[in-house]
Design a protein around this motif. Structure first.
Motif, PDB file in Angstrom:
ATOM      1  N   MET A 165       2.266   2.870  27.260  1.00 35.51           N
ATOM      2  CA  MET A 165       1.661   4.060  27.847  1.00 35.51           C
ATOM      3  C   MET A 165       2.040   5.320  27.081  1.00 35.51           C
ATOM      4  O   MET A 165       1.508   6.394  27.358  1.00 35.51           O
ATOM      5  CB  MET A 165       2.101   4.179  29.313  1.00 35.51           C
ATOM      6  N   HIS A 166       2.969   5.202  26.151  1.00 36.47           N
ATOM      7  CA  HIS A 166       3.421   6.369  25.380  1.00 36.47           C
ATOM      8  C   HIS A 166       2.404   6.715  24.297  1.00 36.47           C
ATOM      9  O   HIS A 166       1.747   5.844  23.723  1.00 36.47           O
ATOM     10  CB  HIS A 166       4.785   6.077  24.746  1.00 36.47           C
ATOM     11  N   GLY A 167       2.279   7.986  23.996  1.00 36.07           N
ATOM     12  CA  GLY A 167       1.291   8.452  23.034  1.00 36.07           C
ATOM     13  C   GLY A 167       1.528   7.957  21.613  1.00 36.07           C
ATOM     14  O   GLY A 167       0.582   7.837  20.827  1.00 36.07           O
ATOM     15  N   ASP A 168       2.783   7.669  21.268  1.00 37.43           N
ATOM     16  CA  ASP A 168       3.106   7.240  19.911  1.00 37.43           C
ATOM     17  C   ASP A 168       3.245   5.723  19.797  1.00 37.43           C
ATOM     18  O   ASP A 168       3.732   5.220  18.784  1.00 37.43           O
ATOM     19  CB  ASP A 168       4.422   7.911  19.482  1.00 37.43           C
ATOM     20  N   PHE A 169       2.811   5.006  20.814  1.00 35.98           N
ATOM     21  CA  PHE A 169       2.989   3.555  20.846  1.00 35.98           C
ATOM     22  C   PHE A 169       2.300   2.864  19.670  1.00 35.98           C
ATOM     23  O   PHE A 169       2.899   2.020  18.988  1.00 35.98           O
ATOM     24  CB  PHE A 169       2.446   3.008  22.181  1.00 35.98           C
ATOM     25  N   ILE A 170       1.043   3.212  19.406  1.00 34.89           N
ATOM     26  CA  ILE A 170       0.281   2.547  18.349  1.00 34.89           C
ATOM     27  C   ILE A 170       0.942   2.750  16.986  1.00 34.89           C
ATOM     28  O   ILE A 170       1.035   1.819  16.172  1.00 34.89           O
ATOM     29  CB  ILE A 170      -1.167   3.062  18.322  1.00 34.89           C
ATOM     30  N   ASN A 171       1.418   3.959  16.735  1.00 35.69           N
ATOM     31  CA  ASN A 171       2.083   4.233  15.449  1.00 35.69           C
ATOM     32  C   ASN A 171       3.336   3.397  15.277  1.00 35.69           C
ATOM     33  O   ASN A 171       3.636   2.912  14.173  1.00 35.69           O
ATOM     34  CB  ASN A 171       2.437   5.719  15.345  1.00 35.69           C
ATOM     35  N   GLN A 172       4.086   3.208  16.356  1.00 37.41           N
ATOM     36  CA  GLN A 172       5.310   2.419  16.277  1.00 37.41           C
ATOM     37  C   GLN A 172       5.014   0.941  16.047  1.00 37.41           C
ATOM     38  O   GLN A 172       5.739   0.267  15.306  1.00 37.41           O
ATOM     39  CB  GLN A 172       6.120   2.601  17.566  1.00 37.41           C
ATOM     40  N   VAL A 173       3.959   0.440  16.683  1.00 38.19           N
ATOM     41  CA  VAL A 173       3.572  -0.957  16.450  1.00 38.19           C
ATOM     42  C   VAL A 173       3.150  -1.150  15.001  1.00 38.19           C
ATOM     43  O   VAL A 173       3.557  -2.122  14.346  1.00 38.19           O
ATOM     44  CB  VAL A 173       2.433  -1.381  17.407  1.00 38.19           C
ATOM     45  N   HIS A 197      12.173  -3.382  17.510  1.00 38.49           N
ATOM     46  CA  HIS A 197      11.838  -2.005  17.135  1.00 38.49           C
ATOM     47  C   HIS A 197      11.412  -1.183  18.346  1.00 38.49           C
ATOM     48  O   HIS A 197      11.864  -0.041  18.529  1.00 38.49           O
ATOM     49  CB  HIS A 197      10.726  -2.021  16.089  1.00 38.49           C
ATOM     50  N   LEU A 198      10.535  -1.759  19.190  1.00 41.42           N
ATOM     51  CA  LEU A 198      10.045  -1.025  20.352  1.00 41.42           C
ATOM     52  C   LEU A 198      11.147  -0.777  21.374  1.00 41.42           C
ATOM     53  O   LEU A 198      11.156   0.266  22.039  1.00 41.42           O
ATOM     54  CB  LEU A 198       8.886  -1.786  21.008  1.00 41.42           C
ATOM     55  N   THR A 199      12.070  -1.730  21.495  1.00 37.50           N
ATOM     56  CA  THR A 199      13.187  -1.541  22.435  1.00 37.50           C
ATOM     57  C   THR A 199      14.043  -0.353  22.023  1.00 37.50           C
ATOM     58  O   THR A 199      14.385   0.503  22.850  1.00 37.50           O
ATOM     59  CB  THR A 199      14.044  -2.816  22.509  1.00 37.50           C
ATOM     60  N   ASN A 200      14.406  -0.298  20.736  1.00 37.30           N
ATOM     61  CA  ASN A 200      15.224   0.815  20.242  1.00 37.30           C
ATOM     62  C   ASN A 200      14.469   2.145  20.324  1.00 37.30           C
ATOM     63  O   ASN A 200      15.020   3.164  20.741  1.00 37.30           O
ATOM     64  CB  ASN A 200      15.639   0.549  18.794  1.00 37.30           C
ATOM     65  N   TRP A 201      13.198   2.118  19.939  1.00 37.63           N
ATOM     66  CA  TRP A 201      12.388   3.344  19.979  1.00 37.63           C
ATOM     67  C   TRP A 201      12.199   3.827  21.411  1.00 37.63           C
ATOM     68  O   TRP A 201      12.319   5.024  21.684  1.00 37.63           O
ATOM     69  CB  TRP A 201      11.049   3.086  19.319  1.00 37.63           C
ATOM     70  N   ASN A 202      11.925   2.912  22.321  1.00 33.57           N
ATOM     71  CA  ASN A 202      11.690   3.283  23.713  1.00 33.57           C
ATOM     72  C   ASN A 202      12.942   3.895  24.345  1.00 33.57           C
ATOM     73  O   ASN A 202      12.857   4.852  25.117  1.00 33.57           O
ATOM     74  CB  ASN A 202      11.248   2.052  24.510  1.00 33.57           C
ATOM     75  N   TRP A 203      14.103   3.334  24.003  1.00 29.70           N
ATOM     76  CA  TRP A 203      15.336   3.879  24.569  1.00 29.70           C
ATOM     77  C   TRP A 203      15.641   5.272  24.028  1.00 29.70           C
ATOM     78  O   TRP A 203      16.104   6.155  24.748  1.00 29.70           O
ATOM     79  CB  TRP A 203      16.500   2.940  24.295  1.00 29.70           C
ATOM     80  N   LYS A 204      15.339   5.494  22.737  1.00 31.26           N
ATOM     81  CA  LYS A 204      15.569   6.813  22.150  1.00 31.26           C
ATOM     82  C   LYS A 204      14.545   7.831  22.645  1.00 31.26           C
ATOM     83  O   LYS A 204      14.881   8.992  22.900  1.00 31.26           O
ATOM     84  CB  LYS A 204      15.507   6.720  20.621  1.00 31.26           C
ATOM     85  N   GLU A 205      13.288   7.399  22.774  1.00 33.07           N
ATOM     86  CA  GLU A 205      12.206   8.315  23.120  1.00 33.07           C
ATOM     87  C   GLU A 205      12.145   8.592  24.617  1.00 33.07           C
ATOM     88  O   GLU A 205      11.954   9.727  25.044  1.00 33.07           O
ATOM     89  CB  GLU A 205      10.872   7.732  22.643  1.00 33.07           C
ATOM     90  N   VAL A 206      12.280   7.552  25.420  1.00 29.03           N
ATOM     91  CA  VAL A 206      12.146   7.695  26.871  1.00 29.03           C
ATOM     92  C   VAL A 206      13.510   7.712  27.551  1.00 29.03           C
ATOM     93  O   VAL A 206      13.779   8.544  28.417  1.00 29.03           O
ATOM     94  CB  VAL A 206      11.279   6.556  27.453  1.00 29.03           C
ATOM     95  N   GLY A 207      14.371   6.773  27.162  1.00 27.77           N
ATOM     96  CA  GLY A 207      15.700   6.710  27.770  1.00 27.77           C
ATOM     97  C   GLY A 207      15.656   6.112  29.167  1.00 27.77           C
ATOM     98  O   GLY A 207      14.872   5.219  29.472  1.00 27.77           O
ATOM     99  N   ASN A 208      16.499   6.655  30.031  1.00 28.40           N
ATOM    100  CA  ASN A 208      16.576   6.188  31.418  1.00 28.40           C
ATOM    101  C   ASN A 208      15.397   6.761  32.202  1.00 28.40           C
ATOM    102  O   ASN A 208      15.385   7.936  32.539  1.00 28.40           O
ATOM    103  CB  ASN A 208      17.904   6.630  32.034  1.00 28.40           C
TER     104      ASN A 208
END
Length: 235
Positions: A4-12, A38-49
């Protein structure tokens, strides 16, 4: 949730590269592992808790509402805060739904509290509390229900057999022709695979790896080469 994140496609697109193997199944598995990490690390940095983010967004909305009520705030800022809160709540709900699916998949048949809760719920739902007899009376006690069921089927099986009219087989000609035209043994092309993918509920997952149908739908233009190769390898 991260889809659902705006940068999801770029990260994939960034992670879905540099994996080579001549067997499609193994190549796709290796790509899944790489993208998942990659998505796990990115999601934790970008979204966090996400729970903490939702709480902070709610407090920010309340603060802006108080400012606006005292003519010190901006409606535009409040609208932006509300939109951000709604996005975070949607991500939170998606995360909880994904976790629930994972628990059901991983612990559904284990000797766990979740397993026993499911069994108890099914047993409770399947219990017959009362039935309506052929005489039109409600029967609620267990012995009466059992006797009524036995009596009904005994009467049913003792009745004389009734001759049925023959079935006109030509009524099924259209359905038979349609089934024969499906060519189920042919190798599916890209459009057929895409149509099948679109028919799957976006929240459904094939396993506990977290890759839902929503992932493949949104990132199909990136992953379709490997997906098509794997599906076609089954034929």
């Amino acid at each position: 949730m991260c889809s659902m994140h705006g940068d999801f496609i770029n990260q994939v697109a960034k992670a879905w590269t540099d994996v080579h193997h001549h067997i499609p199944n193994i190549k796709l598995w290796l790509l899944h592992k790489k993208v998942s990490k990659h998505l796990t690390n990115w999601n934790w940095k970008e979204v966090g808790n996400i729970d903490k983010k939702v709480l902070e967004a709610e407090q920010n909305v309340l603060h802006l509402e108080q400012l606006l009520s005292s003519d010190m705030g901006s409606e535009m800022d409040l609208q932006s805060a509300n939109d951000n809160l709604l996005d975070l709540i949607n991500m939170q709900e998606a995360l909880y739904a994904q976790k629930a699916n994972k628990i059901r998949f991983c612990e559904g048949d284990k000797n766990s509290k979740y397993y026993h809760a499911c069994i108890n719920y099914r047993r409770k739902s399947s219990t017959i509390h009362k039935i309506l007899s052929q005489e039109g009376h409600w029967i609620s006690n267990a012995e009466g229900i059992a006797n009524a069921a036995v009596h009904y089927f005994q009467k049913l099986f003792r009745e004389n057999s009734i001759s049925h009219s023959t079935i006109n087989e030509t009524l099924f000609d259209k359905e038979r022709e349609f089934t024969n035209s499906l060519s189920l043994t042919n190798i599916p092309d890209e459009n057929e695979i895409w149509e099948a993918l679109k028919s799957i509920d976006s929240t459904k997952v094939a396993g506990p790896d977290g890759f839902s149908a929503d992932f493949y739908k949104k990132a199909l233009h990136i992953v379709k080469g490997e997906i098509i190769a794997k599906v076609q390898s089954f034929f």
